[in-house]
Motif scaffolding. Structure first.
Motif, PDB file in Angstrom:
ATOM      1  N   SER A  35       0.825  -1.206   0.000  1.00  0.00           N
ATOM      2  CA  SER A  35       0.000   0.000   0.000  1.00  0.00           C
ATOM      3  C   SER A  35       0.861   1.258   0.000  1.00  0.00           C
ATOM      4  O   SER A  35       0.551   2.240  -0.684  1.00  0.00           O
ATOM      5  N   GLU A  43      -1.945  11.750  -0.237  1.00  0.00           N
ATOM      6  CA  GLU A  43      -2.480  10.897   0.821  1.00  0.00           C
ATOM      7  C   GLU A  43      -1.395  10.550   1.829  1.00  0.00           C
ATOM      8  O   GLU A  43      -1.670  10.419   3.024  1.00  0.00           O
ATOM      9  N   THR A  54      -6.451   5.144  -0.926  1.00  0.00           N
ATOM     10  CA  THR A  54      -7.690   5.661  -1.512  1.00  0.00           C
ATOM     11  C   THR A  54      -7.541   5.854  -3.011  1.00  0.00           C
ATOM     12  O   THR A  54      -8.379   5.409  -3.802  1.00  0.00           O
ATOM     13  N   ASN A  55      -6.458   6.506  -3.394  1.00  0.00           N
ATOM     14  CA  ASN A  55      -6.153   6.712  -4.816  1.00  0.00           C
ATOM     15  C   ASN A  55      -4.827   6.035  -5.137  1.00  0.00           C
ATOM     16  O   ASN A  55      -3.781   6.402  -4.592  1.00  0.00           O
TER      17      ASN A  55
END
Length: 290
Positions: A35, A43, A54-55
């Protein structure tokens, strides 16, 4: 019977909970690294710990693979790993097979010398001087020859060979096979679990080869992937500058570090499932007898 059944259920439930906790603790670091390599810079500034981005952003990987040097280093590492693993397996097998025979004279003394190398070695500078005197600097032989045989793997493979029935070799001799043909036609095919295990050991060692390449290889065109990944991390942190090495892309240094970990680990993770079924069996069979 009821008490035993109840106790068994509690024991199984406790095992499942414990294994679930261990699994989560094991998976979380991988998830965090993956991640972290895909998170966007915006972010990453807002959240310090990101488990699910998230993106999704691929900028860190674009930064790593922006230069053709990376692809060249991948090919170099693949060549080093394949040839080096073959040399390791060949020499380890050729040495372990005669040491497994009780009729070999001086076998105990040879084993003592092998165990001695596990505890003591000449050190970095004497090893470097030997490699230099043999003309192996700036060649891949400097990565293969000094680590051609692992004493630990040799002992395990010797113990594995000792467990094979002696009648197989006697039958082969009756059929006219010499020692080498017996080894490669009968002993090695029966030792595939052990061979798969040591293939994984040696291949991972060559793939992760870093310090030896730093010591013995000065030509940057011959650097393995681990050395170039280190240069990328230094570049992203401002400790290394090369205008021609990588594209000028603004990427968070932390994301690049995580992406480097993923790039270095993925090939081994891909290889492991194909050898996993032989892995535990090979190590256990080779470690029972001394």
């Amino acid at each position: 019977m009821r008490e035993s059944s109840w106790g068994a259920k509690v024991f199984n439930a406790a095992n499942h909970i414990l294994l679930l906790i261990v699994g989560i603790v094991t998976i979380l670091p991988f998830l965090y690294v993956i991640s972290g390599s895909l998170v966007s810079s915006e972010e990453l500034l807002v959240k310090k710990i990101v488990l699910v981005p998230t993106n999704i952003s691929w900028e860190a990987y674009r930064f790593i693979f922006a230069s053709k040097i990376i692809y060249q280093s991948l090919l170099s590492t693949l060549f080093i790993t394949v040839v080096g693993t073959f040399i390791n397996l060949l020499l380890t097998t050729l040495m372990a097979y005669p040491l497994a025979k009780k009729t070999l004279r001086g076998r105990s003394k040879i084993m003592l010398l092998i165990v001695f190398t596990m505890l003591f070695n000449g050190g970095m500078i004497p090893t470097f001087l030997i490699v230099k005197s043999m003309g192996m600097l700036d060649t891949y032989w400097s990565l293969w020859i000094p680590s051609a045989i692992s004493a630990f793997n040799l002992i395990l493979l010797r113990n594995f060979f000792q467990q094979l029935p002696e009648g197989l070799e006697e039958s082969a001799k009756i059929d006219g096979c010499n020692e080498l043909r017996t080894l490669f036609s009968i002993v090695v095919p029966l030792s595939l679990p052990a061979m798969a295990t040591f293939t994984l050991f040696y291949a991972v060692g060559h793939w992760n080869s870093f310090f030896s390449a730093i010591l013995y290889i000065n030509d940057s065109n011959m650097w393995p992937i681990q050395v170039w990944l280190r240069q990328i991390v230094m570049l992203s942190s401002g400790g290394f500058t090369d205008a021609n090495a990588l594209s000028e892309v603004v990427v968070p240094p932390e994301s690049i570090k995580y992406a480097v970990i993923v790039v270095a680990a993925v090939p081994v993770l891909i290889l492991y499932p194909f050898l996993q079924k032989h892995f535990a069996k090979g190590v256990l069979l080779g470690s029972v007898k001394g």
